[in-house]
Design a protein around this motif. Structure first.
Motif, PDB file in Angstrom:
ATOM      1  N   UNK A 106       0.821  -1.206   0.000  1.00  0.00           N
ATOM      2  CA  UNK A 106       0.000   0.000   0.000  1.00  0.00           C
ATOM      3  C   UNK A 106       0.856   1.258   0.000  1.00  0.00           C
ATOM      4  N   UNK A 107       1.967   1.211   0.731  1.00  0.00           N
ATOM      5  CA  UNK A 107       2.867   2.369   0.762  1.00  0.00           C
ATOM      6  C   UNK A 107       3.376   2.688  -0.632  1.00  0.00           C
ATOM      7  N   UNK A 108       3.826   1.658  -1.356  1.00  0.00           N
ATOM      8  CA  UNK A 108       4.305   1.875  -2.719  1.00  0.00           C
ATOM      9  C   UNK A 108       3.200   2.317  -3.658  1.00  0.00           C
ATOM     10  N   UNK A 121      -7.378   6.118   4.525  1.00  0.00           N
ATOM     11  CA  UNK A 121      -7.150   4.781   3.971  1.00  0.00           C
ATOM     12  C   UNK A 121      -6.452   3.884   4.986  1.00  0.00           C
ATOM     13  N   UNK A 122      -5.321   4.343   5.538  1.00  0.00           N
ATOM     14  CA  UNK A 122      -4.562   3.499   6.467  1.00  0.00           C
ATOM     15  C   UNK A 122      -5.321   3.292   7.777  1.00  0.00           C
ATOM     16  N   UNK A 123      -6.083   4.301   8.214  1.00  0.00           N
ATOM     17  CA  UNK A 123      -6.867   4.152   9.447  1.00  0.00           C
ATOM     18  C   UNK A 123      -7.969   3.110   9.254  1.00  0.00           C
ATOM     19  N   UNK A 249      -6.423  -0.584  -5.803  1.00  0.00           N
ATOM     20  CA  UNK A 249      -6.091  -2.010  -5.862  1.00  0.00           C
ATOM     21  C   UNK A 249      -5.766  -2.618  -4.502  1.00  0.00           C
ATOM     22  N   UNK A 250      -5.044  -1.929  -3.598  1.00  0.00           N
ATOM     23  CA  UNK A 250      -4.830  -2.545  -2.282  1.00  0.00           C
ATOM     24  C   UNK A 250      -6.133  -2.816  -1.537  1.00  0.00           C
ATOM     25  N   UNK A 251      -7.157  -1.992  -1.793  1.00  0.00           N
ATOM     26  CA  UNK A 251      -8.466  -2.245  -1.187  1.00  0.00           C
ATOM     27  C   UNK A 251      -9.066  -3.509  -1.792  1.00  0.00           C
ATOM     28  N   UNK A 252      -8.896  -3.672  -3.090  1.00  0.00           N
ATOM     29  CA  UNK A 252      -9.361  -4.901  -3.738  1.00  0.00           C
ATOM     30  C   UNK A 252      -8.679  -6.114  -3.121  1.00  0.00           C
ATOM     31  N   UNK A 253      -7.386  -5.973  -2.842  1.00  0.00           N
ATOM     32  CA  UNK A 253      -6.662  -7.069  -2.193  1.00  0.00           C
ATOM     33  C   UNK A 253      -7.244  -7.345  -0.814  1.00  0.00           C
TER      34      UNK A 253
END
Length: 507
Positions: A106-108, A121-123, A249-253
């Motif tokens: 997610x950071x990248x 997002x991170x929270x 996409x990280x949310x999809x993951x």
């Protein structure tokens, strides 16, 4: 306090939930006032602490130790309580370990794509993991329900991350499906408590066949299991899931591999095996009806996936089918099916998160979303697309990958219950998985038409590439040695033994 944590493992599930919840609050409160490195450091510290606390429970759970811990009594006889068991540990180990990798990815992604709303997002992501951890360790239906609904609400900000009309529309659909089914779940819990006087999970179930007329028993089961079926994307309750692909996409993951859909499948496992039990569900016919939903979902979603040009959409419909592998394993009401279904939580998590991370890496690096635009992209991103190719074969259930381990148990379960339909469904779905994933690989490495745009090698940044390599390695390692690391296969077998009694199964 430290002495209690070390020598009283029963408190560790509470701490695992508390650490992630505290991280979420801290990120939300301070995120806009501190440097992004500090904000993301909070995420990583919480992720490693969460994972360490959960992994430390594995030996005690495998040894059969009782670790029930009550936080408070909500009303007389109804407690907010945790009780780690093998089934919950399978899900907990997967979600906690993948949170570390997803945080790095997610950071990248968020930095590489210059995303807005990163603090929220991170929270929200941390709160989702906290809720998933609570779901894993819940000792009873009311504790499970509380964290199940927290997960629903915490995921909403991620679905509507871009704050545009498409995102808001998808978010409304997501809430409509999950909140309505959640309230029906709660109604079922109240009925169960009224009928039995207990909400405590019990391996093998605690509802007897003579408690209700059998048709009403089936209705009560689907009133409760329906919430899990919705989150797991079982057709026809699936349309929120492809709509949620508007999120990053990280949310999809997260949705497809780490928390939400796995929580849905796990809810079906809990309700089936720890509330109703195999005998009751077979007697009332609910198991057979559940299997019809699963078979139809596996086959129909696979055909729909073949028609999707958008890579994330294709993977979304793949997830819908793959999650019903677990549902069908449960519906067999047989040890092999239970073990295969539980271990498929592991297998699918590592395989599908890899595919989604590959899709995100391609998007951030090249801006391409559609498969038809990716001709020759394997020349630019050979490592990413090689990982995609390996995991595509694994998802189809070929050895020596982790997908083979879970699928072999599921097919053996289908043979054991003498169901050619179930066996055919698993075999056919593997071939269909090749049909909708391998064309992506062929297009990516196509050489007769070289897209000059992809002629120069340029992989995604290392925070995105490293998690892809790690999860791909896990797909291979867990296929060769299913008990590598935290003994996830042993935990799945142990859960099967709890549910069905003496269990002489394995591969």
């Amino acid at each position: 306090m430290i002495h209690m944590i070390i020598f009283n493992p029963a408190i560790r599930p509470v701490l695992a939930v508390a650490v992630t919840m505290a991280a979420s609050a801290l990120i939300f409160i301070t995120g806009d006032h501190i440097h992004r490195n500090a904000r993301e450091a909070i995420t990583f510290i919480a992720a490693f602490l969460n994972c360490a606390l959960i992994m430390s429970l594995v030996p005690a759970v495998l040894a059969g130790e009782e670790m029930r811990f009550s936080i408070l009594e909500i009303v007389k006889g109804v407690e907010l309580a945790f009780n780690p068991d093998p089934a919950g540990m399978v899900f907990a180990c997967v979600s906690s370990s993948l949170w570390i990798l997803t945080s790095l990815y997610s950071t990248g992604y968020m930095r590489g794509h210059h995303e807005k709303n990163q603090t929220g997002y991170f929270a929200a992501f941390a709160m989702c993991i906290s809720a998933a951890t609570g779901i894993c360790f819940a000792a009873n239906l009311i504790t499970f329900f509380i964290f199940f609904e927290i997960l629903t609400v915490a995921t909403y900000p991620l679905v509507v991350h871009y704050r545009d009309e498409t995102g808001r529309r998808s978010g409304r659909k997501y809430l409509a499906y999950t909140l309505i089914s959640g309230q029906l779940f709660f109604a079922g819990i109240v009925i169960v408590y009224w009928l039995t006087g207990t909400m405590e999970f019990r391996a093998g179930g605690f509802i007897k066949t003579d408690l209700l007329p059998l048709p009403l028993m089936a209705v009560l089961f689907f009133l409760m299991a329906g919430a899990g079926m919705v989150k797991a994307g079982v057709m026809p309750f699936h349309s929120w899931l492809p709509a949620a692909m508007v999120a990053p996409t990280p949310v999809s993951a997260l949705l497809h591999a780490v928390a939400v859909v796995k929580a849905g499948a796990f809810a079906v496992i809990r309700v089936s095996f720890f509330v109703f039990g195999p005998d009751t569900l077979k007697a009332c016919g609910a198991a057979r009806i559940l299997s019809w939903f699963a078979v139809a979902t596996i086959l129909i979603s696979s055909f729909i996936a073949m028609k999707q040009d958008n890579l994330k959409a294709r993977l979304a419909f793949s997830t819908i089918g793959q999650l019903s592998y677990i549902i069908l394993g449960v519906a067999m009401m047989y040890p092999f099916g239970a073990v295969g279904g539980l271990f498929h939580i592991v297998a699918h998590a590592f395989m599908k998160i890899t595919l989604f991370m590959c899709a995100g890496a391609v998007y951030v690096t090249t801006g391409k979303k559609n498969i038809s635009e990716m001709v020759g992209i394997g020349r630019q991103m050979p490592v990413t697309m090689a990982c995609f190719a390996i995991v595509s074969v694994a998802l189809a259930g070929f050895p020596p990958f982790v997908g083979f381990v879970s699928k072999a148990n599921l097919v053996m379960g289908a043979v054991a219950v003498q169901s050619p339909l179930y066996a055919f469904t698993y075999v056919a779905s593997g071939l269909l998985a090749l049909a909708y994933l391998m064309p992506v690989v062929f297009i990516a490495f196509k050489r007769d038409i070289i897209n000059s745009e992809f002629a120069v090698k340029k992989e995604a940044c290392w925070p995105m590439l490293v998690p892809i390599l790690v999860t791909t390695s896990a797909v291979i390692l867990l296929g060769l040695v299913p008990d590598a690391g935290p003994h996830l296969y042993d935990l799945a077998v142990s859960a099967g033994q709890q549910i069905f009694g003496t269990l002489g199964v394995g591969i």
